[in-house]
Structure formats: C-alpha cells, structure tokens
Design a protein around this motif. Sequence first.
Motif, PDB file in Angstrom:
ATOM      1  N   ILE A 137      33.603  75.250  67.618  1.00 49.92           N
ATOM      2  CA  ILE A 137      33.120  76.439  66.911  1.00 49.92           C
ATOM      3  C   ILE A 137      33.604  76.372  65.475  1.00 49.92           C
ATOM      4  CG2 ILE A 137      33.166  78.967  66.785  1.00 49.92           C
ATOM      5  CD1 ILE A 137      33.814  78.942  69.816  1.00 49.92           C
ATOM      6  N   ALA A 138      32.696  76.471  64.532  1.00 50.44           N
ATOM      7  CA  ALA A 138      33.052  76.542  63.115  1.00 50.44           C
ATOM      8  C   ALA A 138      33.063  78.010  62.701  1.00 50.44           C
ATOM      9  CB  ALA A 138      32.041  75.774  62.268  1.00 50.44           C
ATOM     10  N   VAL A 139      34.136  78.423  62.070  1.00 51.10           N
ATOM     11  CA  VAL A 139      34.262  79.816  61.613  1.00 51.10           C
ATOM     12  C   VAL A 139      34.591  79.840  60.129  1.00 51.10           C
ATOM     13  CG1 VAL A 139      34.988  80.646  63.879  1.00 51.10           C
ATOM     14  CG2 VAL A 139      36.718  79.937  62.212  1.00 51.10           C
ATOM     15  N   THR A 198      26.105  74.915  57.401  1.00 49.34           N
ATOM     16  CA  THR A 198      25.970  75.503  56.065  1.00 49.34           C
ATOM     17  C   THR A 198      25.948  77.023  56.122  1.00 49.34           C
ATOM     18  OG1 THR A 198      24.798  73.552  55.238  1.00 49.34           O
ATOM     19  CG2 THR A 198      24.497  75.597  54.004  1.00 49.34           C
ATOM     20  N   LYS A 199      25.391  77.586  57.172  1.00 49.17           N
ATOM     21  CA  LYS A 199      25.362  79.043  57.334  1.00 49.17           C
ATOM     22  C   LYS A 199      26.778  79.620  57.317  1.00 49.17           C
ATOM     23  CE  LYS A 199      20.938  80.136  57.961  1.00 49.17           C
ATOM     24  NZ  LYS A 199      20.235  81.208  57.219  1.00 49.17           N
ATOM     25  N   VAL A 200      27.709  78.890  57.931  1.00 49.88           N
ATOM     26  CA  VAL A 200      29.111  79.341  57.941  1.00 49.88           C
ATOM     27  C   VAL A 200      29.741  79.110  56.576  1.00 49.88           C
ATOM     28  CG1 VAL A 200      31.358  79.120  59.060  1.00 49.88           C
ATOM     29  CG2 VAL A 200      29.267  78.779  60.396  1.00 49.88           C
ATOM     30  N   GLU A 201      29.483  77.957  55.986  1.00 52.91           N
ATOM     31  CA  GLU A 201      30.043  77.644  54.668  1.00 52.91           C
ATOM     32  C   GLU A 201      29.653  78.688  53.629  1.00 52.91           C
ATOM     33  OE1 GLU A 201      30.231  72.746  54.930  1.00 52.91           O
ATOM     34  OE2 GLU A 201      28.527  73.730  53.957  1.00 52.91           O
ATOM     35  N   LEU A 202      28.420  79.170  53.727  1.00 49.13           N
ATOM     36  CA  LEU A 202      27.926  80.174  52.776  1.00 49.13           C
ATOM     37  C   LEU A 202      28.276  81.601  53.204  1.00 49.13           C
ATOM     38  CD1 LEU A 202      24.372  78.695  52.031  1.00 49.13           C
ATOM     39  CD2 LEU A 202      26.447  78.494  50.645  1.00 49.13           C
ATOM     40  N   LYS A 203      28.954  81.716  54.333  1.00 48.61           N
ATOM     41  CA  LYS A 203      29.375  83.004  54.895  1.00 48.61           C
ATOM     42  C   LYS A 203      28.189  83.923  55.206  1.00 48.61           C
ATOM     43  CE  LYS A 203      33.872  82.817  52.588  1.00 48.61           C
ATOM     44  NZ  LYS A 203      34.844  83.475  51.708  1.00 48.61           N
ATOM     45  N   GLU A 204      27.070  83.266  55.546  1.00 48.16           N
ATOM     46  CA  GLU A 204      25.899  84.027  55.994  1.00 48.16           C
ATOM     47  C   GLU A 204      26.047  84.415  57.455  1.00 48.16           C
ATOM     48  OE1 GLU A 204      22.466  81.693  55.135  1.00 48.16           O
ATOM     49  OE2 GLU A 204      22.753  81.759  52.963  1.00 48.16           O
ATOM     50  N   ASP A 206      29.260  84.434  60.785  1.00 49.62           N
ATOM     51  CA  ASP A 206      30.705  84.362  61.045  1.00 49.62           C
ATOM     52  C   ASP A 206      31.102  83.074  61.748  1.00 49.62           C
ATOM     53  OD1 ASP A 206      31.227  87.099  60.113  1.00 49.62           O
ATOM     54  OD2 ASP A 206      30.082  87.684  61.904  1.00 49.62           O
ATOM     55  N   ALA A 207      30.175  82.527  62.503  1.00 45.02           N
ATOM     56  CA  ALA A 207      30.506  81.336  63.298  1.00 45.02           C
ATOM     57  C   ALA A 207      29.242  80.567  63.666  1.00 45.02           C
ATOM     58  CB  ALA A 207      31.256  81.740  64.572  1.00 45.02           C
ATOM     59  N   SER A 208      29.456  79.319  64.030  1.00 44.43           N
ATOM     60  CA  SER A 208      28.362  78.475  64.510  1.00 44.43           C
ATOM     61  C   SER A 208      28.940  77.440  65.462  1.00 44.43           C
ATOM     62  CB  SER A 208      27.654  77.779  63.351  1.00 44.43           C
ATOM     63  OG  SER A 208      26.595  76.974  63.822  1.00 44.43           O
ATOM     64  N   VAL A 209      28.141  77.047  66.446  1.00 45.11           N
ATOM     65  CA  VAL A 209      28.569  75.999  67.378  1.00 45.11           C
ATOM     66  C   VAL A 209      28.006  74.679  66.863  1.00 45.11           C
ATOM     67  CG1 VAL A 209      28.552  75.169  69.750  1.00 45.11           C
ATOM     68  CG2 VAL A 209      28.606  77.628  69.298  1.00 45.11           C
ATOM     69  N   VAL A 210      28.909  73.816  66.395  1.00 44.13           N
ATOM     70  CA  VAL A 210      28.516  72.532  65.821  1.00 44.13           C
ATOM     71  C   VAL A 210      29.338  71.429  66.505  1.00 44.13           C
ATOM     72  CG1 VAL A 210      27.809  73.542  63.626  1.00 44.13           C
ATOM     73  CG2 VAL A 210      30.190  72.841  63.940  1.00 44.13           C
ATOM     74  N   TYR A 211      29.398  70.266  65.877  1.00 44.10           N
ATOM     75  CA  TYR A 211      30.217  69.182  66.418  1.00 44.10           C
ATOM     76  C   TYR A 211      31.578  69.130  65.722  1.00 44.10           C
ATOM     77  CZ  TYR A 211      25.889  67.264  68.428  1.00 44.10           C
ATOM     78  OH  TYR A 211      24.719  67.078  69.128  1.00 44.10           O
ATOM     79  N   LYS A 212      32.550  68.561  66.396  1.00 37.50           N
ATOM     80  CA  LYS A 212      33.863  68.370  65.786  1.00 37.50           C
ATOM     81  C   LYS A 212      33.755  67.546  64.506  1.00 37.50           C
ATOM     82  CE  LYS A 212      37.017  68.752  69.724  1.00 37.50           C
ATOM     83  NZ  LYS A 212      38.143  68.129  70.439  1.00 37.50           N
ATOM     84  N   THR A 213      32.862  66.575  64.503  1.00 40.61           N
ATOM     85  CA  THR A 213      32.693  65.725  63.318  1.00 40.61           C
ATOM     86  C   THR A 213      32.256  66.539  62.114  1.00 40.61           C
ATOM     87  OG1 THR A 213      30.445  65.220  64.090  1.00 40.61           O
ATOM     88  CG2 THR A 213      32.175  63.649  64.639  1.00 40.61           C
ATOM     89  N   ASP A 214      31.429  67.561  62.344  1.00 35.35           N
ATOM     90  CA  ASP A 214      30.945  68.388  61.235  1.00 35.35           C
ATOM     91  C   ASP A 214      32.045  69.296  60.703  1.00 35.35           C
ATOM     92  OD1 ASP A 214      28.061  67.589  61.316  1.00 35.35           O
ATOM     93  OD2 ASP A 214      28.264  68.363  63.344  1.00 35.35           O
ATOM     94  N   GLU A 216      35.230  68.537  60.754  1.00 42.13           N
ATOM     95  CA  GLU A 216      36.102  67.658  59.982  1.00 42.13           C
ATOM     96  C   GLU A 216      35.508  67.343  58.619  1.00 42.13           C
ATOM     97  OE1 GLU A 216      37.960  64.247  61.568  1.00 42.13           O
ATOM     98  OE2 GLU A 216      38.311  65.106  63.552  1.00 42.13           O
ATOM     99  N   ALA A 217      34.191  67.120  58.574  1.00 39.09           N
ATOM    100  CA  ALA A 217      33.530  66.788  57.314  1.00 39.09           C
ATOM    101  C   ALA A 217      33.570  67.951  56.329  1.00 39.09           C
ATOM    102  CB  ALA A 217      32.082  66.375  57.573  1.00 39.09           C
ATOM    103  N   ALA A 218      33.634  69.170  56.847  1.00 36.35           N
ATOM    104  CA  ALA A 218      33.631  70.367  55.994  1.00 36.35           C
ATOM    105  C   ALA A 218      35.015  70.974  55.859  1.00 36.35           C
ATOM    106  CB  ALA A 218      32.658  71.398  56.568  1.00 36.35           C
ATOM    107  N   ALA A 219      36.040  70.143  56.017  1.00 34.23           N
ATOM    108  CA  ALA A 219      37.421  70.633  55.949  1.00 34.23           C
ATOM    109  C   ALA A 219      37.653  71.437  54.680  1.00 34.23           C
ATOM    110  CB  ALA A 219      38.385  69.455  56.011  1.00 34.23           C
ATOM    111  N   GLY A 220      38.223  72.626  54.845  1.00 35.57           N
ATOM    112  CA  GLY A 220      38.468  73.509  53.709  1.00 35.57           C
ATOM    113  C   GLY A 220      37.377  74.539  53.512  1.00 35.57           C
ATOM    114  N   LYS A 221      36.181  74.205  53.976  1.00 34.13           N
ATOM    115  CA  LYS A 221      35.046  75.138  53.850  1.00 34.13           C
ATOM    116  C   LYS A 221      34.854  75.951  55.123  1.00 34.13           C
ATOM    117  CE  LYS A 221      32.582  72.038  50.708  1.00 34.13           C
ATOM    118  NZ  LYS A 221      31.337  71.235  50.505  1.00 34.13           N
ATOM    119  N   VAL A 222      35.302  75.396  56.246  1.00 33.96           N
ATOM    120  CA  VAL A 222      35.252  76.089  57.537  1.00 33.96           C
ATOM    121  C   VAL A 222      36.530  75.763  58.302  1.00 33.96           C
ATOM    122  CG1 VAL A 222      32.718  75.934  57.648  1.00 33.96           C
ATOM    123  CG2 VAL A 222      34.123  74.221  58.821  1.00 33.96           C
TER     124      VAL A 222
END
Length: 275
Positions: A137-139, A198-204, A206-214, A216-222
Amino acid sequence: MTLPTLRRTLQPAVGAIAVLLALSACSSSDGSAGASAPSSPPAGASSAGDLKGTVTVFAAASLKESFTELGKEFEAAHPDTKVTFNFGGSDALAAGITSGAPADVFAAASPKTMQIVTDAKAAAGEPATFARNQLEIAVVPGNPKDVSSLKDLTKSGIKVALCAKEVPCGAAARKALDGAGLRLTPVSYEQDVKSALTKVELKEVDASVVYKTDVEAAAGKVEGVEFPESAGAVNDYPIVLLKDAPNAGPANAFIALVRSDEGKKVLTETGFLNP
C-alpha cells in the motif's frame, strides 16, 4: 665445368627447394606444426561486434526503473545497439503486439497478460519467468490517514486509487481483497501501476495498492505499508522474444541479460523477488 653442365646440375636442386618452400607455406597457413586448425564458431553464435541496431522492448510499467538500467548496461556492452522501451499496462501492450505493433521483446507483469500474446501465436517461443513482484500500500508521506492494513482502505473518508482489473496490479489487488473478504470502491481505476502511484504522489488520493518496486522507486514521495494478504497475490513476470521481431539477435541477447545474474541483481535491487 662448362656453363651448360652447371645449369643441368643446379636445376634439380632448385626444384627441390621450391617444393620445400611450398610445403612450408602450407604449414604456416594452417598453424604451427602439430597444432590443429582453429574451429569455426558454432552456428548462431554472436560476439559483441555482431550485435547492431535497435531493440524495441514492450514492458510492464513496473519494470521502468530496472529495465532502464539494464538497457543502459546492454548499450554499454554493445555500442552498436540501442534499446528503446514502451512501458505501460501489460494488457494494453499485449493488445498492441497482437494488433501488429513492431516490437522485439515483451515483458509482462503476469502470465495472464502474456497469454494474450502466446494465444495469438505472436511469441517466438515459450515465455520464461524472470522475476516476481508483491503488492504494497502506498500512502501519502506521514501517513495522515493512519493506514496500517488492507482493511483500513475500506474505511469511510479514505480515498483510494486502484489499477483497473484488466491490469495485473489491479487483478492482484482484487485477489488480495477477495482473499480477505473485503469490498472496496476506489475513487479511480488507473490503466497502469505508475498512474495509480502518481495519484498518491499528487495527494489526489490517500492511498493506492501498487507494487513494492513502485514504492521503492518513489521513495520520499510516498510511504509503503505492507499487508499480509499480499503474500497470496504475488505476480510472476514472464519475458519472450516476439515472433516477428525486427531485430531478433540483439533481442535474444537482451533477454539473456535480463535473466542473467547481473539482471537478477538489478531487479532485486529495485525490489523484485527472484523467480
């Protein structure tokens, strides 16, 4: 000794010397005495200098970071080549391939989407699984909604984005939700995992179910929240050479790199699991 007599005496010796010189030349062309002639390279073998041209790879969006790195490594090893990528939802990529889009390699985020290509007889051989990926889960950074489980996503007031069910990350998320007996209505369905992230990164959302790899790739943004149900919805990633590949030789070499120890190293460093 008269001159005619001298000529008759020297002629046999000159002939013998010529024969010896000819034998020596043959021996030099074949290698040193007693050594066997070098063998020819096996049919189909290619050296770095033989690999030329562009390799076009259609790959699942979640492979963007790892494959971009592997593409750079491939080009460095084979200076006369270029690797171009088309990253997107595996279902859309498969549809493009079966509709005739020119490509050399297809790397999908699930066997189901790969089957679209194999069923259409568009693959040159059997796909090979090269990696696996698990959901997370990306938050939003700081996790202001205090999401700690998959069940929390069903709470009132929490906005969630999911991948569309046709996309491997969406199918995996649905499998995890069904396995937990949960029902979730997202505010949006996205056509690939990067769009959901990207929806989470832009705070559109609160959360999204993605992959662990994603995550990690967005570290600091989510931030990532692990959940146990993800263990029952791990996706296998298959790769295959396409039947009508415009540049099959280098394409096969790229697939070999992906499946090599070096390829596995790059993939695991970006969060993938070994097959």
